[in-house]
Design a protein around this motif. Structure first.
Motif, PDB file in Angstrom:
ATOM      1  N   LEU A 199       0.821  -1.222   0.000  1.00  0.00           N
ATOM      2  CA  LEU A 199       0.000   0.000   0.000  1.00  0.00           C
ATOM      3  C   LEU A 199       0.850   1.266   0.000  1.00  0.00           C
ATOM      4  CD1 LEU A 199      -2.797  -1.126   2.468  1.00  0.00           C
ATOM      5  CD2 LEU A 199      -2.954  -0.866  -0.023  1.00  0.00           C
ATOM      6  N   ARG A 200       1.969   1.234   0.688  1.00  0.00           N
ATOM      7  CA  ARG A 200       2.876   2.391   0.733  1.00  0.00           C
ATOM      8  C   ARG A 200       3.350   2.773  -0.662  1.00  0.00           C
ATOM      9  NH1 ARG A 200       8.277   3.624   1.430  1.00  0.00           N
ATOM     10  NH2 ARG A 200       9.042   1.502   1.311  1.00  0.00           N
ATOM     11  N   ARG A 201       3.479   1.786  -1.517  1.00  0.00           N
ATOM     12  CA  ARG A 201       3.910   2.025  -2.900  1.00  0.00           C
ATOM     13  C   ARG A 201       2.738   2.366  -3.826  1.00  0.00           C
ATOM     14  NH1 ARG A 201       7.427  -1.151  -0.354  1.00  0.00           N
ATOM     15  NH2 ARG A 201       9.608  -1.053  -0.983  1.00  0.00           N
ATOM     16  N   GLY A 202       1.516   2.299  -3.294  1.00  0.00           N
ATOM     17  CA  GLY A 202       0.342   2.593  -4.121  1.00  0.00           C
ATOM     18  C   GLY A 202      -0.057   1.437  -5.012  1.00  0.00           C
ATOM     19  N   PHE A 203       0.419   0.231  -4.708  1.00  0.00           N
ATOM     20  CA  PHE A 203       0.114  -0.947  -5.508  1.00  0.00           C
ATOM     21  C   PHE A 203      -1.158  -1.618  -4.995  1.00  0.00           C
ATOM     22  CE2 PHE A 203       4.950  -1.718  -6.312  1.00  0.00           C
ATOM     23  CZ  PHE A 203       4.999  -0.606  -7.138  1.00  0.00           C
ATOM     24  N   ARG A 204      -1.629  -2.608  -5.733  1.00  0.00           N
ATOM     25  CA  ARG A 204      -2.773  -3.424  -5.337  1.00  0.00           C
ATOM     26  C   ARG A 204      -2.305  -4.863  -5.210  1.00  0.00           C
ATOM     27  NH1 ARG A 204      -4.050   1.154  -5.423  1.00  0.00           N
ATOM     28  NH2 ARG A 204      -5.910   2.123  -6.261  1.00  0.00           N
ATOM     29  N   VAL A 205      -2.994  -5.623  -4.363  1.00  0.00           N
ATOM     30  CA  VAL A 205      -2.664  -7.041  -4.204  1.00  0.00           C
ATOM     31  C   VAL A 205      -3.961  -7.824  -4.034  1.00  0.00           C
ATOM     32  CG1 VAL A 205      -2.312  -6.851  -1.694  1.00  0.00           C
ATOM     33  CG2 VAL A 205      -1.236  -8.724  -2.947  1.00  0.00           C
ATOM     34  N   VAL A 206      -4.004  -9.003  -4.637  1.00  0.00           N
ATOM     35  CA  VAL A 206      -5.122  -9.914  -4.451  1.00  0.00           C
ATOM     36  C   VAL A 206      -4.573 -11.235  -3.931  1.00  0.00           C
ATOM     37  CG1 VAL A 206      -6.584  -8.844  -6.219  1.00  0.00           C
ATOM     38  CG2 VAL A 206      -5.103 -10.743  -6.840  1.00  0.00           C
ATOM     39  N   GLU A 207      -5.433 -11.984  -3.279  1.00  0.00           N
ATOM     40  CA  GLU A 207      -5.058 -13.297  -2.746  1.00  0.00           C
ATOM     41  C   GLU A 207      -5.988 -14.338  -3.340  1.00  0.00           C
ATOM     42  OE1 GLU A 207      -4.838 -15.684   1.520  1.00  0.00           O
ATOM     43  OE2 GLU A 207      -5.197 -13.521   1.504  1.00  0.00           O
ATOM     44  N   ASN A 208      -5.394 -15.428  -3.836  1.00  0.00           N
ATOM     45  CA  ASN A 208      -6.180 -16.515  -4.393  1.00  0.00           C
ATOM     46  C   ASN A 208      -5.358 -17.790  -4.341  1.00  0.00           C
ATOM     47  OD1 ASN A 208      -6.806 -18.127  -7.201  1.00  0.00           O
ATOM     48  ND2 ASN A 208      -8.641 -17.363  -6.198  1.00  0.00           N
ATOM     49  N   ALA A 209      -5.986 -18.870  -3.865  1.00  0.00           N
ATOM     50  CA  ALA A 209      -5.383 -20.207  -3.884  1.00  0.00           C
ATOM     51  C   ALA A 209      -3.973 -20.237  -3.289  1.00  0.00           C
ATOM     52  CB  ALA A 209      -5.380 -20.776  -5.300  1.00  0.00           C
ATOM     53  N   PHE A 212      -0.061  -6.183  -8.175  1.00  0.00           N
ATOM     54  CA  PHE A 212      -0.100  -5.361  -9.373  1.00  0.00           C
ATOM     55  C   PHE A 212       0.758  -4.136  -9.077  1.00  0.00           C
ATOM     56  CE2 PHE A 212      -3.885  -7.892  -9.147  1.00  0.00           C
ATOM     57  CZ  PHE A 212      -4.024  -8.386 -10.430  1.00  0.00           C
ATOM     58  N   CYS A 213       1.903  -4.064  -9.712  1.00  0.00           N
ATOM     59  CA  CYS A 213       2.920  -3.070  -9.372  1.00  0.00           C
ATOM     60  C   CYS A 213       2.742  -1.786 -10.168  1.00  0.00           C
ATOM     61  CB  CYS A 213       4.304  -3.663  -9.588  1.00  0.00           C
ATOM     62  SG  CYS A 213       4.569  -5.155  -8.618  1.00  0.00           S
ATOM     63  N   ASN A 214       1.556  -1.236 -10.052  1.00  0.00           N
ATOM     64  CA  ASN A 214       1.232   0.046 -10.662  1.00  0.00           C
ATOM     65  C   ASN A 214       0.039   0.615  -9.878  1.00  0.00           C
ATOM     66  OD1 ASN A 214      -1.352  -0.857 -11.951  1.00  0.00           O
ATOM     67  ND2 ASN A 214       0.073  -2.185 -13.076  1.00  0.00           N
ATOM     68  N   ARG A 215      -0.370   1.789 -10.236  1.00  0.00           N
ATOM     69  CA  ARG A 215      -1.459   2.447  -9.505  1.00  0.00           C
ATOM     70  C   ARG A 215      -2.785   2.381 -10.247  1.00  0.00           C
ATOM     71  NH1 ARG A 215       0.847   6.673  -5.559  1.00  0.00           N
ATOM     72  NH2 ARG A 215       2.890   5.779  -5.209  1.00  0.00           N
ATOM     73  N   GLU A 216      -2.852   1.564 -11.268  1.00  0.00           N
ATOM     74  CA  GLU A 216      -4.087   1.412 -12.043  1.00  0.00           C
ATOM     75  C   GLU A 216      -5.104   0.592 -11.265  1.00  0.00           C
ATOM     76  OE1 GLU A 216      -4.573   2.940 -14.997  1.00  0.00           O
ATOM     77  OE2 GLU A 216      -2.583   3.802 -14.692  1.00  0.00           O
ATOM     78  N   PRO A 217      -6.408   0.824 -11.505  1.00  0.00           N
ATOM     79  CA  PRO A 217      -7.430   0.017 -10.838  1.00  0.00           C
ATOM     80  C   PRO A 217      -7.370  -1.441 -11.307  1.00  0.00           C
ATOM     81  CG  PRO A 217      -8.449   1.595 -12.370  1.00  0.00           C
ATOM     82  CD  PRO A 217      -6.978   1.845 -12.373  1.00  0.00           C
ATOM     83  N   VAL A 218      -7.822  -2.325 -10.452  1.00  0.00           N
ATOM     84  CA  VAL A 218      -7.890  -3.755 -10.777  1.00  0.00           C
ATOM     85  C   VAL A 218      -9.370  -4.113 -10.906  1.00  0.00           C
ATOM     86  CG1 VAL A 218      -7.405  -6.084  -9.931  1.00  0.00           C
ATOM     87  CG2 VAL A 218      -5.754  -4.238  -9.531  1.00  0.00           C
ATOM     88  N   HIS A 219      -9.718  -4.782 -11.988  1.00  0.00           N
ATOM     89  CA  HIS A 219     -11.098  -5.190 -12.231  1.00  0.00           C
ATOM     90  C   HIS A 219     -11.154  -6.701 -12.335  1.00  0.00           C
ATOM     91  CE1 HIS A 219     -12.051  -1.007 -13.193  1.00  0.00           C
ATOM     92  NE2 HIS A 219     -10.941  -1.004 -13.928  1.00  0.00           N
ATOM     93  N   VAL A 220     -11.999  -7.340 -11.558  1.00  0.00           N
ATOM     94  CA  VAL A 220     -12.246  -8.779 -11.693  1.00  0.00           C
ATOM     95  C   VAL A 220     -13.345  -8.922 -12.730  1.00  0.00           C
ATOM     96  CG1 VAL A 220     -12.945 -10.886 -10.534  1.00  0.00           C
ATOM     97  CG2 VAL A 220     -11.542  -9.208  -9.315  1.00  0.00           C
ATOM     98  N   LEU A 221     -13.048  -9.567 -13.839  1.00  0.00           N
ATOM     99  CA  LEU A 221     -13.968  -9.604 -14.967  1.00  0.00           C
ATOM    100  C   LEU A 221     -14.867 -10.830 -15.004  1.00  0.00           C
ATOM    101  CD1 LEU A 221     -11.518  -8.258 -17.685  1.00  0.00           C
ATOM    102  CD2 LEU A 221     -13.182  -7.002 -16.300  1.00  0.00           C
ATOM    103  N   ALA A 222     -14.423 -11.922 -14.479  1.00  0.00           N
ATOM    104  CA  ALA A 222     -15.271 -13.122 -14.497  1.00  0.00           C
ATOM    105  C   ALA A 222     -14.936 -13.987 -13.292  1.00  0.00           C
ATOM    106  CB  ALA A 222     -15.051 -13.912 -15.786  1.00  0.00           C
TER     107      ALA A 222
END
Length: 76
Positions: free
Chosen positions: A50-60, A66-76
């Protein structure tokens, strides 16, 4: 990423993770949840992401960062 020594400090692990080429290029990196929790702890890891402005998801049992500040969209 290169091979890490058997024992590594949480600080060195964080530096090593976030110095990866894909991080610098705004890409993604993946790490096992169990490794993150064992080596640096979930709270410290999430703080650094979060300090870097990144996003992270957890699965399995994996964290995908995601090493950027763009939004993350779950599509399916």
């Amino acid at each position: 990423m290169s091979h890490l020594p058997e024992v590594i400090s949480p600080e060195k692990w964080i530096v090593h993770l976030f110095s990866a080429k894909s991080v610098a290029e705004g890409g993604t990196v993946r790490r096992k949840v169990s490794d993150v929790e064992r080596l640096v702890g979930r709270e410290r890891f999430l703080h650094e992401v979060l300090r870097r402005g990144f996003r992270v998801v957890e699965n399995a049992g994996q964290f995908i960062i995601f090493c950027n500040r763009e939004p993350v969209h779950v599509l399916a």
